[in-house]
Design a protein around this motif. Structure first.
Motif, PDB file in Angstrom:
ATOM      1  N   SER A 119       0.854  -1.197   0.000  1.00  0.00           N
ATOM      2  CA  SER A 119       0.000   0.000   0.000  1.00  0.00           C
ATOM      3  C   SER A 119       0.887   1.243   0.000  1.00  0.00           C
ATOM      4  O   SER A 119       1.127   1.857   1.051  1.00  0.00           O
ATOM      5  CB  SER A 119      -0.910   0.010   1.240  1.00  0.00           C
ATOM      6  N   ARG A 140      -6.007   2.317 -13.162  1.00  0.00           N
ATOM      7  CA  ARG A 140      -6.990   1.937 -12.130  1.00  0.00           C
ATOM      8  C   ARG A 140      -6.346   1.039 -11.075  1.00  0.00           C
ATOM      9  O   ARG A 140      -6.667   1.133  -9.884  1.00  0.00           O
ATOM     10  CB  ARG A 140      -8.188   1.229 -12.782  1.00  0.00           C
ATOM     11  N   THR A 141      -5.430   0.177 -11.512  1.00  0.00           N
ATOM     12  CA  THR A 141      -4.735  -0.691 -10.561  1.00  0.00           C
ATOM     13  C   THR A 141      -3.890   0.137  -9.605  1.00  0.00           C
ATOM     14  O   THR A 141      -3.841  -0.138  -8.400  1.00  0.00           O
ATOM     15  CB  THR A 141      -3.858  -1.707 -11.313  1.00  0.00           C
ATOM     16  N   TYR A 143      -4.456   3.248  -8.796  1.00  0.00           N
ATOM     17  CA  TYR A 143      -5.391   3.970  -7.921  1.00  0.00           C
ATOM     18  C   TYR A 143      -5.813   3.087  -6.743  1.00  0.00           C
ATOM     19  O   TYR A 143      -5.826   3.520  -5.587  1.00  0.00           O
ATOM     20  CB  TYR A 143      -6.617   4.406  -8.729  1.00  0.00           C
ATOM     21  N   ASP A 144      -6.135   1.848  -7.048  1.00  0.00           N
ATOM     22  CA  ASP A 144      -6.589   0.934  -6.001  1.00  0.00           C
ATOM     23  C   ASP A 144      -5.475   0.595  -5.006  1.00  0.00           C
ATOM     24  O   ASP A 144      -5.733   0.359  -3.825  1.00  0.00           O
ATOM     25  CB  ASP A 144      -7.123  -0.362  -6.625  1.00  0.00           C
ATOM     26  N   ARG A 285      -4.920  10.199  -5.212  1.00  0.00           N
ATOM     27  CA  ARG A 285      -6.102   9.383  -4.898  1.00  0.00           C
ATOM     28  C   ARG A 285      -6.855  10.082  -3.773  1.00  0.00           C
ATOM     29  O   ARG A 285      -6.297  10.375  -2.715  1.00  0.00           O
ATOM     30  CB  ARG A 285      -5.690   7.978  -4.436  1.00  0.00           C
TER      31      ARG A 285
END
Length: 286
Positions: A119, A140-141, A143-144, A285
């Motif tokens: 993280s 998107r990956t 961002y997650d 983010r």
């Protein structure tokens, strides 16, 4: 970050660009453009010093080591598809005594499932996103993976750097521009996202753009003997993919520039410069 013909990461269907020579160019790129990389890391709109950084498409570590230098409390997860690049990065980390602060991960970022990158509170991608066949999925990956409030820094190149005066060489003035034009046409066929505006794509993936900055590079070649070797390496790699698209006269002139033993060698010139531009997007983010 790198200016090699496919600078940065060598992902998936571009694995051929991890061939002999690219690692050396990436190292020279880091040496020649060190102050510009440092200026980007200093500009990033960070609220606190990051503790966990992911360097996507790390190459031989130009960004990794600049980030470790800028953020002394941080650890970096360095990701690339090239075993050679990652080995070179680890060797350099041991030389610098920072091996305990780096974890290397071999991965193809075009794969649907990425390895667990933890993280991070900062993700850095320099000259690597344009290599991806599916960058929207990768965004998107990222961002997650980021912690809420985390930052994603995307650094991309306007194109290959220029080194020669416009009227060089004497017998084939304008040669470098013709070489670059051929390379640009070839790359447009294989890398449709090269030169893209990443702002809208980042926004579409959910990010908020906190800053965008264009950085012009114009270095006098007399500042470092590495610039001649850098110019030679970049133009040699470009030649390897566009030789069939040059006129016989231009190819001969280019080969004379690249021949270290020729009186026309780039290494003998005293009028080299490094001219290029890179753009940085800082996306948060929410």
């Amino acid at each position: 970050m790198n200016h090699a013909p496919h600078h940065g990461a060598s992902h998936g269907h571009h694995r051929e660009h991890a061939m002999d020579g690219q690692a050396e160019i990436l190292d020279l790129d880091a040496e020649v453009l060190a102050e510009h990389i440092a200026s980007i890391t200093a500009w990033l709109p960070l609220q606190t010093g990051p503790r966990h950084i992911v360097d996507l498409g790390c190459g031989t570590g130009a960004g990794t080591f600049a980030l470790l230098d800028r953020f002394p409390d941080a650890h970096v997860t360095a990701v690339d598809t090239s075993v050679e690049h990652l080995q070179r990065l680890r060797t350099k980390a041991c030389t610098l005594g920072v091996q305990e602060r780096i974890r290397t991960v071999q991965a193809d970022l075009d794969e649907t499932a990425w390895p667990d990158l933890g993280s991070p509170d900062l993700v850095w991608a320099s000259a690597s996103m344009h290599h991806l066949a599916h960058p929207d999925r990768a965004l998107r990956t990222v961002y997650d993976a980021l912690v809420p409030g985390g930052l994603f820094a995307v650094v991309e190149l306007a194109g290959h750097p220029r080194f020669l005066p416009e009227d060089a060489p004497e017998d084939r003035p304008g040669l470098e521009e013709r070489v670059h034009a051929a390379a640009d046409r070839r790359q447009a066929e294989h890398l449709p996202h090269r030169g893209a505006d990443w702002g809208p794509m980042l926004t579409a993936a959910g990010f908020t753009i906190e800053g965008e900055r264009a950085i012009a590079v114009n270095l006098d070649g007399t500042r470092s003997e590495a610039i001649g070797r850098y110019a030679t390496g970049v133009l040699q790699r470009i030649r390897s993919v566009i030789a069939d698209r040059l006129s016989p006269e231009d190819l001969t002139a280019l080969d004379q520039l690249l021949d270290a033993g020729s009186p026309h060698s780039i290494l003998r010139r005293d009028d080299l410069t490094v001219r290029t531009e890179r753009t940085v997007w800082a996306a948060r983010r929410n």
